[in-house]
Scaffold this motif. Structure first.
Motif, PDB file in Angstrom:
ATOM      1  N   VAL A   1      76.744  66.520 -75.077  1.00 39.76           N
ATOM      2  CA  VAL A   1      76.423  65.087 -75.113  1.00 39.76           C
ATOM      3  C   VAL A   1      74.929  64.892 -75.334  1.00 39.76           C
ATOM      4  CG1 VAL A   1      76.420  62.940 -73.782  1.00 39.76           C
ATOM      5  CG2 VAL A   1      78.399  64.461 -73.682  1.00 39.76           C
ATOM      6  N   ALA A   2      74.106  65.744 -74.738  1.00 40.46           N
ATOM      7  CA  ALA A   2      72.660  65.637 -74.902  1.00 40.46           C
ATOM      8  C   ALA A   2      72.261  65.852 -76.365  1.00 40.46           C
ATOM      9  CB  ALA A   2      71.950  66.646 -74.005  1.00 40.46           C
ATOM     10  N   ILE A   3      72.877  66.844 -77.010  1.00 38.31           N
ATOM     11  CA  ILE A   3      72.599  67.099 -78.428  1.00 38.31           C
ATOM     12  C   ILE A   3      73.079  65.926 -79.282  1.00 38.31           C
ATOM     13  CG2 ILE A   3      73.191  68.572 -80.397  1.00 38.31           C
ATOM     14  CD1 ILE A   3      73.307  70.926 -78.418  1.00 38.31           C
ATOM     15  N   LEU A   4      74.263  65.407 -78.944  1.00 41.35           N
ATOM     16  CA  LEU A   4      74.787  64.245 -79.672  1.00 41.35           C
ATOM     17  C   LEU A   4      73.879  63.033 -79.474  1.00 41.35           C
ATOM     18  CD1 LEU A   4      77.045  63.142 -81.445  1.00 41.35           C
ATOM     19  CD2 LEU A   4      78.354  62.633 -79.366  1.00 41.35           C
ATOM     20  N   TYR A   5      73.314  62.907 -78.271  1.00 39.84           N
ATOM     21  CA  TYR A   5      72.391  61.806 -77.978  1.00 39.84           C
ATOM     22  C   TYR A   5      71.187  61.859 -78.920  1.00 39.84           C
ATOM     23  CZ  TYR A   5      68.984  58.939 -75.469  1.00 39.84           C
ATOM     24  OH  TYR A   5      68.052  58.003 -75.141  1.00 39.84           O
ATOM     25  N   ILE A   6      70.653  63.064 -79.143  1.00 36.41           N
ATOM     26  CA  ILE A   6      69.509  63.218 -80.042  1.00 36.41           C
ATOM     27  C   ILE A   6      69.867  62.746 -81.452  1.00 36.41           C
ATOM     28  CG2 ILE A   6      67.935  64.874 -81.114  1.00 36.41           C
ATOM     29  CD1 ILE A   6      68.212  66.594 -78.619  1.00 36.41           C
ATOM     30  N   LEU A   7      71.046  63.147 -81.925  1.00 35.18           N
ATOM     31  CA  LEU A   7      71.475  62.763 -83.268  1.00 35.18           C
ATOM     32  C   LEU A   7      71.664  61.249 -83.376  1.00 35.18           C
ATOM     33  CD1 LEU A   7      74.024  65.622 -84.067  1.00 35.18           C
ATOM     34  CD2 LEU A   7      71.680  65.362 -84.915  1.00 35.18           C
ATOM     35  N   ILE A   8      72.268  60.654 -82.344  1.00 38.03           N
ATOM     36  CA  ILE A   8      72.479  59.196 -82.361  1.00 38.03           C
ATOM     37  C   ILE A   8      71.139  58.469 -82.309  1.00 38.03           C
ATOM     38  CG2 ILE A   8      73.441  57.242 -81.095  1.00 38.03           C
ATOM     39  CD1 ILE A   8      75.534  58.861 -82.520  1.00 38.03           C
TER      40      ILE A   8
ATOM     41  N   THR B   1      63.844  62.785 -87.152  1.00 38.31           N
ATOM     42  CA  THR B   1      65.033  63.325 -86.492  1.00 38.31           C
ATOM     43  C   THR B   1      65.043  64.848 -86.511  1.00 38.31           C
ATOM     44  OG1 THR B   1      66.294  61.356 -87.114  1.00 38.31           O
ATOM     45  CG2 THR B   1      67.559  63.299 -86.476  1.00 38.31           C
ATOM     46  N   ILE B   2      64.575  65.453 -87.608  1.00 40.31           N
ATOM     47  CA  ILE B   2      64.520  66.917 -87.695  1.00 40.31           C
ATOM     48  C   ILE B   2      63.659  67.481 -86.570  1.00 40.31           C
ATOM     49  CG2 ILE B   2      63.646  68.856 -89.058  1.00 40.31           C
ATOM     50  CD1 ILE B   2      64.460  67.304 -91.574  1.00 40.31           C
ATOM     51  N   SER B   3      62.466  66.904 -86.398  1.00 36.57           N
ATOM     52  CA  SER B   3      61.571  67.385 -85.332  1.00 36.57           C
ATOM     53  C   SER B   3      62.183  67.159 -83.956  1.00 36.57           C
ATOM     54  CB  SER B   3      60.224  66.664 -85.419  1.00 36.57           C
ATOM     55  OG  SER B   3      59.531  67.040 -86.575  1.00 36.57           O
ATOM     56  N   LEU B   4      62.739  65.967 -83.743  1.00 37.79           N
ATOM     57  CA  LEU B   4      63.355  65.672 -82.448  1.00 37.79           C
ATOM     58  C   LEU B   4      64.496  66.638 -82.146  1.00 37.79           C
ATOM     59  CD1 LEU B   4      63.587  61.773 -82.265  1.00 37.79           C
ATOM     60  CD2 LEU B   4      61.904  63.285 -81.218  1.00 37.79           C
ATOM     61  N   PHE B   5      65.288  66.936 -83.163  1.00 35.50           N
ATOM     62  CA  PHE B   5      66.443  67.809 -82.956  1.00 35.50           C
ATOM     63  C   PHE B   5      66.001  69.220 -82.574  1.00 35.50           C
ATOM     64  CE2 PHE B   5      70.039  70.450 -84.401  1.00 35.50           C
ATOM     65  CZ  PHE B   5      71.057  69.833 -83.690  1.00 35.50           C
ATOM     66  N   VAL B   6      64.986  69.733 -83.281  1.00 38.46           N
ATOM     67  CA  VAL B   6      64.492  71.084 -82.983  1.00 38.46           C
ATOM     68  C   VAL B   6      63.894  71.138 -81.578  1.00 38.46           C
ATOM     69  CG1 VAL B   6      62.792  72.840 -83.616  1.00 38.46           C
ATOM     70  CG2 VAL B   6      64.095  71.666 -85.404  1.00 38.46           C
ATOM     71  N   VAL B   7      63.026  70.173 -81.256  1.00 37.60           N
ATOM     72  CA  VAL B   7      62.419  70.144 -79.926  1.00 37.60           C
ATOM     73  C   VAL B   7      63.485  69.909 -78.859  1.00 37.60           C
ATOM     74  CG1 VAL B   7      60.789  68.921 -78.422  1.00 37.60           C
ATOM     75  CG2 VAL B   7      60.196  69.342 -80.817  1.00 37.60           C
ATOM     76  N   GLY B   8      64.429  69.017 -79.163  1.00 40.80           N
ATOM     77  CA  GLY B   8      65.502  68.729 -78.218  1.00 40.80           C
ATOM     78  C   GLY B   8      66.338  69.949 -77.902  1.00 40.80           C
ATOM     79  N   LEU B   9      66.639  70.765 -78.920  1.00 46.74           N
ATOM     80  CA  LEU B   9      67.403  71.999 -78.685  1.00 46.74           C
ATOM     81  C   LEU B   9      66.642  72.950 -77.768  1.00 46.74           C
ATOM     82  CD1 LEU B   9      68.963  72.834 -82.179  1.00 46.74           C
ATOM     83  CD2 LEU B   9      70.111  71.914 -80.153  1.00 46.74           C
ATOM     84  N   LEU B  10      65.333  73.036 -77.976  1.00 50.09           N
ATOM     85  CA  LEU B  10      64.515  73.895 -77.115  1.00 50.09           C
ATOM     86  C   LEU B  10      64.532  73.396 -75.675  1.00 50.09           C
ATOM     87  CD1 LEU B  10      61.429  74.514 -79.438  1.00 50.09           C
ATOM     88  CD2 LEU B  10      63.330  76.067 -78.973  1.00 50.09           C
TER      89      LEU B  10
END
Length: 233
Positions: A169-176, A58-67
């Motif tokens: 919502v996109a950021i929340l989607y990554i967390l979910i 999730t950490i990696s996904l969140f960082v890449v997702g933010l980018l």
């Protein structure tokens, strides 16, 4: 995918959770975690290992997702291929390490039992003290999860994220999605840990056989990924 209505937003987030659960069942994820779980006797510890993998993922996904969301960056196909090859190399190393620990013997002793007047001799082989610390956790699972999160398997999520109009919502989607992957991997690690738990200390030969299969599976899958991503590219 325009998701202005609240119901639609909720639906998208639930889809993310379900995809996260399913994401945890992919072969490369299970191969990586099984090599670590195979060293543990405790089912709770096995589940925590899966949870730590999910946290790193999730950490990696969140960082890449933010980018992707905030800077509109894209992961190139060549980089994705190299990251997937890194996953293959990691699986090979995990498989080799699991096999090394399996065949490393530091103590052999013989003891006898007497049943109904008949004496039986038993030979036991034990690994090193490091191998026998079944309850100790290490950051290895988190790092393995982070490598998987960076690799191309995350494309499942990143293909959906750019289609969500709202950045929040996109950021929340990554967390979910991440929460789903954590829960899914904890459940899968528990199931993977069952045969190791029930055979450890009682059926040593069977336990070692299962550990051998886990090591060979990780090694073989990793080699096939490397071959596919680098040699066939």
């Amino acid at each position: 995918m325009e998701i202005s209505p609240q119901l639609s937003t909720f639906s998208v987030l639930m889809i993310g959770f379900v995809l996260g659960l399913q994401h945890a069942t992919e072969a490369d994820h299970l191969a990586a975690v099984s090599t670590i779980v195979s060293e543990k006797k405790n089912l709770f510890t096995a589940s925590i290992i899966g949870g730590l993998w999910g946290v790193g993922h999730t950490i990696s996904l969140f960082v890449v997702g933010l980018l992707v969301i905030l800077l509109k960056l894209e992961v190139s196909a060549s980089l994705e291929t190299k990251l997937e090859a890194c996953v293959g190399a990691m699986l090979v190393l995990l498989g080799i390490n699991a096999l090394r620990k399996l065949f490393r013997i530091s103590e052999i002793h013989v003891h006898s039992h007497e049943h109904d007047g008949h004496k039986h001799v038993h030979i036991h082989a034990h690994g090193s003290a490091t191998e026998q610390s079944h309850h100790r956790l290490s950051p290895r699972s988190v790092l393995i999860g982070m490598v998987h999160g960076l690799a191309g398997s995350a494309a499942l999520m990143l293909l959906v994220v750019p289609t969500i109009s709202s950045q929040a919502v996109a950021i929340l989607y990554i967390l979910i999605f991440g929460i789903g992957s954590i829960g899914g991997m904890m459940a899968m690690s528990f199931l993977i840990g069952l045969p190791f738990h029930f055979t450890a200390g009682r059926f040593d030969v069977l336990n070692r056989g299962i550990r051998l299969v886990a090591g060979i599976f990780s090694l073989g899958l990793g080699a096939s990924i490397i071959y596919e991503k680098l040699l066939l590219a």
